[in-house]
Design a protein around this motif. Sequence first.
Motif, PDB file in Angstrom:
ATOM      1  N   VAL A  81       0.876  -1.174   0.000  1.00 26.03           N
ATOM      2  CA  VAL A  81       0.000   0.000   0.000  1.00 26.03           C
ATOM      3  C   VAL A  81       0.910   1.220   0.000  1.00 26.03           C
ATOM      4  CG1 VAL A  81      -1.750   1.290   1.282  1.00 26.03           C
ATOM      5  CG2 VAL A  81      -1.841  -1.201   1.197  1.00 26.03           C
ATOM      6  N   THR A  82       0.820   2.027  -1.038  1.00 23.66           N
ATOM      7  CA  THR A  82       1.691   3.202  -1.157  1.00 23.66           C
ATOM      8  C   THR A  82       0.924   4.507  -1.035  1.00 23.66           C
ATOM      9  OG1 THR A  82       1.466   3.166  -3.558  1.00 23.66           O
ATOM     10  CG2 THR A  82       3.346   1.982  -2.612  1.00 23.66           C
ATOM     11  N   ARG A  83      -0.381   4.445  -1.018  1.00 22.10           N
ATOM     12  CA  ARG A  83      -1.208   5.654  -0.976  1.00 22.10           C
ATOM     13  C   ARG A  83      -1.700   5.902   0.447  1.00 22.10           C
ATOM     14  NH1 ARG A  83      -5.046   7.774  -5.342  1.00 22.10           N
ATOM     15  NH2 ARG A  83      -3.474   6.661  -6.490  1.00 22.10           N
ATOM     16  N   ILE A  84      -1.629   7.162   0.864  1.00 23.75           N
ATOM     17  CA  ILE A  84      -2.188   7.607   2.136  1.00 23.75           C
ATOM     18  C   ILE A  84      -3.231   8.668   1.807  1.00 23.75           C
ATOM     19  CG2 ILE A  84      -1.746   8.706   4.368  1.00 23.75           C
ATOM     20  CD1 ILE A  84      -0.282   6.078   4.134  1.00 23.75           C
ATOM     21  N   THR A  85      -4.446   8.475   2.279  1.00 23.82           N
ATOM     22  CA  THR A  85      -5.508   9.455   2.079  1.00 23.82           C
ATOM     23  C   THR A  85      -5.759  10.156   3.402  1.00 23.82           C
ATOM     24  OG1 THR A  85      -6.503   8.042   0.384  1.00 23.82           O
ATOM     25  CG2 THR A  85      -7.880   9.790   1.305  1.00 23.82           C
ATOM     26  N   VAL A  86      -5.637  11.480   3.393  1.00 20.89           N
ATOM     27  CA  VAL A  86      -5.828  12.264   4.608  1.00 20.89           C
ATOM     28  C   VAL A  86      -7.197  12.945   4.545  1.00 20.89           C
ATOM     29  CG1 VAL A  86      -4.945  14.187   5.992  1.00 20.89           C
ATOM     30  CG2 VAL A  86      -3.352  12.623   4.856  1.00 20.89           C
ATOM     31  N   ASP A  87      -7.961  12.778   5.618  1.00 19.80           N
ATOM     32  CA  ASP A  87      -9.291  13.381   5.753  1.00 19.80           C
ATOM     33  C   ASP A  87     -10.213  13.087   4.570  1.00 19.80           C
ATOM     34  OD1 ASP A  87      -7.991  16.308   7.403  1.00 19.80           O
ATOM     35  OD2 ASP A  87      -8.825  14.505   8.287  1.00 19.80           O
ATOM     36  N   PRO A  88     -10.465  11.806   4.266  1.00 21.20           N
ATOM     37  CA  PRO A  88     -11.425  11.522   3.195  1.00 21.20           C
ATOM     38  C   PRO A  88     -12.785  12.093   3.580  1.00 21.20           C
ATOM     39  CG  PRO A  88     -10.956   9.533   4.431  1.00 21.20           C
ATOM     40  CD  PRO A  88     -10.021  10.588   4.938  1.00 21.20           C
ATOM     41  N   PRO A  89     -13.486  12.696   2.644  1.00 25.95           N
ATOM     42  CA  PRO A  89     -14.726  13.387   2.977  1.00 25.95           C
ATOM     43  C   PRO A  89     -15.934  12.480   3.172  1.00 25.95           C
ATOM     44  CG  PRO A  89     -14.295  13.585   0.644  1.00 25.95           C
ATOM     45  CD  PRO A  89     -13.112  12.880   1.253  1.00 25.95           C
ATOM     46  N   PHE A  90     -15.855  11.241   2.706  1.00 28.67           N
ATOM     47  CA  PHE A  90     -17.070  10.426   2.697  1.00 28.67           C
ATOM     48  C   PHE A  90     -16.693   8.959   2.677  1.00 28.67           C
ATOM     49  CE2 PHE A  90     -20.315   8.179   0.151  1.00 28.67           C
ATOM     50  CZ  PHE A  90     -21.405   8.407   0.968  1.00 28.67           C
TER      51      PHE A  90
END
Length: 117
Positions: A81-90
């Motif tokens: 896993v190389t992606r980090i999502t910060v504060d996804p809205p939904f």
Amino acid sequence: MAEILGDDPEPSDRHPAGPLFVPVRLGPSGHAVRIFRTPLGSRTAVGFTSVRRLTATLGAEQAWIRLAEPALRTLVAPLAVTRITVDPPFSAPAPAPTPASVVPVTPASVTAALRVG
């Protein structure tokens, strides 16, 4: 034509997000970071900048730990896993068929559909 000097920052450049509130689940060996999927299906780890944002998206019952963004990357790297999502809205539950959209397929319905088509 004017020459452009200097570096133009790329949107994909990584900048540490700072301490994050990271959703976890309880497993047989303790807590494990939850892995999510983006709308396009890529795997991503998720972090929130506040408990308020985490609970607004995932609910008050969601367990979490506090991690720095580089530590989160290190934890999920062995999982590719190389992606980090910060504060996804939904976030939404996986879609499930509704009774009205489920049509049983029988030999008679296939024969009728072939006659119509």
